[in-house]
Design an enzyme around this catalytic site. Sequence first.
Site, PDB file in Angstrom:
ATOM      1  N   GLY A 198      -5.504   2.867 -13.038  1.00 15.92           N
ATOM      2  CA  GLY A 198      -6.311   3.109 -14.241  1.00 15.92           C
ATOM      3  C   GLY A 198      -5.520   2.804 -15.501  1.00 15.92           C
ATOM      4  CB  CYS A 238      -0.913   0.016   1.217  1.00 16.33           C
ATOM      5  SG  CYS A 238      -1.821   1.569   1.317  1.00 16.33           S
TER       6      CYS A 238
END
Length: 295
Positions: free
Chosen positions: A219, A129
């Site tokens: 994305g 993360c």
Amino acid sequence: MNLKITIGKTIFNNPIWVASGTFGWGEEFEDLVTLKDVGAIVAKTVTLKPRIGNPPPRVVETASGLLNSIGLENAGIKDFKKNAFPFLKKTKTRFIVSIAGESEEEFTDLVEELKGQYEPDGIELNLSCPNVLHKGTKYTLIAQDPAAVKKIVKAVRRKTNALVIAKLTPNVTDVAEIAMAAESEGIDAISLVNTYSGMAVDAYEMKPLLGNIVGGLSGPAIKPLALKAVRDVYKKVKIPVIGMGGIISGVDVAEFMLCGASAVQVGTANLVNPSVYTKISKEFKEYLKKKNIKE
Ligand code: SIN
């Protein structure tokens, strides 16, 4: 068409999964996607104790992708077992629990919590993360530190025979080196890529757009980078690689497989179009048909 795959010793009905943090536990998607058709749901990352996450704003849409700095907000493992686990179990879909900790002990404590009646189909170690720091070392993230990756995988491996996947960051010089470190300690599979570190700036306000200043970019913009990272790892390890990064179509799935992925995870696309999974799955089957691939 037989789309079944085996990762570790676990059989999955198909290789198209949904990525952690983009699909909740599936509960908000059940009217939009037939959950039992999903290859596997990777649930949002859970930690030992509840976390409030990073300061807002936490999500920014940029010209070329989504930047997030959620900071692993979650209600903790006890709440997960009480609320998420029964829902996931009921879906009859394979599900993987993504876990994160700040130390080897936190990871192993989480693994202990996920035993017996709370055993999922697999565990994904979120070592990557970008919004939570690997404190007390020269590295920013656990998945940048090969020694820490080895230590955590070794400790987790000692605790469980369940399927364990290591989710890696692309924010390293050589991601294959980190994958090999995890493989050497017995990890069953590698998933990559988590988001690319980035930031967005408001030039008029003269300040960063994210409360945490930096975040992770995801994305379609990152797909070419993710494909290369998957290929780099695939060339160096013998265990399965699970690819992700900017998948929005069935052809994207095929591209990841051509670079060495055994399975893929659809991530940010779920946030843009919550029923995208069904579209991607249909397109992938059409692609296989066109290429006369039966399994
Ligand atoms: C976050 O909660 O900050 C995102 C999770 C991740 O990228 O692993």
